[in-house]
Scaffold this active site. Structure first.
Site, PDB file in Angstrom:
ATOM      1  CG  HIS A  28      28.049  22.800  25.123  1.00 36.89           C
ATOM      2  ND1 HIS A  28      28.786  22.212  26.127  1.00 36.89           N
ATOM      3  CD2 HIS A  28      27.535  23.929  25.671  1.00 36.89           C
ATOM      4  CE1 HIS A  28      28.687  22.943  27.230  1.00 36.89           C
ATOM      5  NE2 HIS A  28      27.929  23.984  26.978  1.00 36.89           N
ATOM      6  CG  HIS A  36      26.558  28.742  25.924  1.00 36.54           C
ATOM      7  ND1 HIS A  36      27.834  28.484  25.458  1.00 36.54           N
ATOM      8  CD2 HIS A  36      26.321  27.831  26.897  1.00 36.54           C
ATOM      9  CE1 HIS A  36      28.341  27.460  26.134  1.00 36.54           C
ATOM     10  NE2 HIS A  36      27.449  27.042  27.005  1.00 36.54           N
ATOM     11  CB  SER A  79      19.441  29.722  30.866  1.00 40.28           C
ATOM     12  OG  SER A  79      20.790  29.361  30.739  1.00 40.28           O
ATOM     13  CG  HIS A 114      31.909  25.970  28.833  1.00 39.70           C
ATOM     14  ND1 HIS A 114      31.455  26.657  29.934  1.00 39.70           N
ATOM     15  CD2 HIS A 114      30.799  25.517  28.204  1.00 39.70           C
ATOM     16  CE1 HIS A 114      30.130  26.596  29.972  1.00 39.70           C
ATOM     17  NE2 HIS A 114      29.718  25.914  28.934  1.00 39.70           N
ATOM     18  CG  ASP A 152      33.286  36.906   3.285  1.00 38.50           C
ATOM     19  OD1 ASP A 152      33.929  37.916   2.963  1.00 38.50           O
ATOM     20  OD2 ASP A 152      33.001  35.990   2.489  1.00 38.50           O
ATOM     21  CG  ASN A 157      22.023  29.223  27.364  1.00 33.57           C
ATOM     22  OD1 ASN A 157      22.765  30.136  27.011  1.00 33.57           O
ATOM     23  ND2 ASN A 157      22.433  28.267  28.189  1.00 33.57           N
ATOM     24  CE1 TYR A 181      28.719  39.279   0.059  1.00 35.68           C
ATOM     25  CE2 TYR A 181      27.056  40.032   1.611  1.00 35.68           C
ATOM     26  CZ  TYR A 181      27.601  39.028   0.844  1.00 35.68           C
ATOM     27  OH  TYR A 181      27.018  37.806   0.830  1.00 35.68           O
ATOM     28  CB  SER A 197      17.245  26.329  34.099  1.00 33.19           C
ATOM     29  OG  SER A 197      18.267  25.412  34.401  1.00 33.19           O
TER      30      SER A 197
HETATM   31 ZN   LIG Z   1      27.690  25.488  28.336  1.00 35.81          ZN
END
Ligand SMILES: [Zn+2]
Length: 226
Positions: free
Chosen positions: A96, A94, A73, A164, A119, A28, A223, A44
């Site tokens: 996975h 977030h 969510s 997680h 960097d 999310n 930079y 969600s």
């Molecule tokens: Zn999660």
């Protein structure tokens, strides 16, 4: 209301899928409008291919729904904890994503092994402590904030929640997606580097870490184009 931010958050969520950081509904993204203190977040459990701009949920800093027909969510309290405690945070992501999540599951910080990492991040990507399950999402949020503050807000734009996965923040939602993407590349590079090195970790010397981080993000950064 907040049409532009809703579009940005919608596009950021789709980009997570395009960049292969998210499959199914495993992630999310959110963004905040600091003037109104309203947060826009993905609903969600809605599959990304069915997601529409109008599905984005607008909530206040207490998580109360201001606009939208869908539930936000479940990770909303984590996003809100970051917005409440880190005034510079304009976006939170977030995922996975595969390699970053493997490090989180192995419960090991992602070591800084080269300048590609330096960097973007000053040193290892740290692990938070374990959250408790009573007030689960709030506890994850608290552990993330504790970890970011311990490591220094400016230098800690990504953390791993053990068992997680990664949570990242940035000055806006688009930058947060970029950080999540970079994090995944670094997590994969670190894994392969350690494999080549037969399991040994040799971190980048501090002098190079500092040089690469400071020339891009330090007060005398040089930079890129002015
Ligand atoms: Zn999660």
């Amino acid at each position: 209301m907040l049409e532009r931010l809703k579009k940005e958050v919608f596009e950021a969520n789709l980009q997570l899928v395009q960049e292969k950081l998210v499959i199914l509904t495993w992630g999310n993204a959110s963004g905040i409008d600091r003037e109104s203190n309203l947060v826009v977040i993905k609903p969600s459990g809605v599959p990304y291919h069915k997601l529409k701009v109008r599905d984005m949920v607008v909530v206040d800093m207490d998580g109360k729904i201001i606009e939208g027909d869908l539930k936000p969510s479940v990770d909303l309290p984590i996003h809100l904890a970051i917005y409440r405690n880190i005034p510079n945070a304009g976006g939170v992501v977030h995922t996975h994503s595969h390699f970053a999540t493997c490090w989180a599951q192995a419960r090991k910080p992602i070591p800084c092994l080269g300048t590609t990492h330096a960097d973007y991040f000053f040193g290892d990507i740290p692990l938070t402590e374990m959250p408790n399950t009573e007030d689960y999402e709030n506890s994850i949020g608290q552990q993330i904030i504790k970890c970011i503050l311990q490591n220094g807000v400016e230098r800690c734009k990504a953390v791993l929640v053990p068992g997680h996965g990664p949570f990242v923040w940035g000055e806006n939602v688009e930058k947060s997606v970029e950080t999540a993407f970079v994090l995944e590349q670094l997590a994969e590079m670190a894994y392969h580097t350690i494999m080549i090195n037969e399991g040994n970790i040799k971190t980048l010397e501090e002098v190079y870490l500092r040089k690469h981080y400071e020339r891009k993000w330090g007060k005398d950064a040089y930079y890129g184009q002015k």
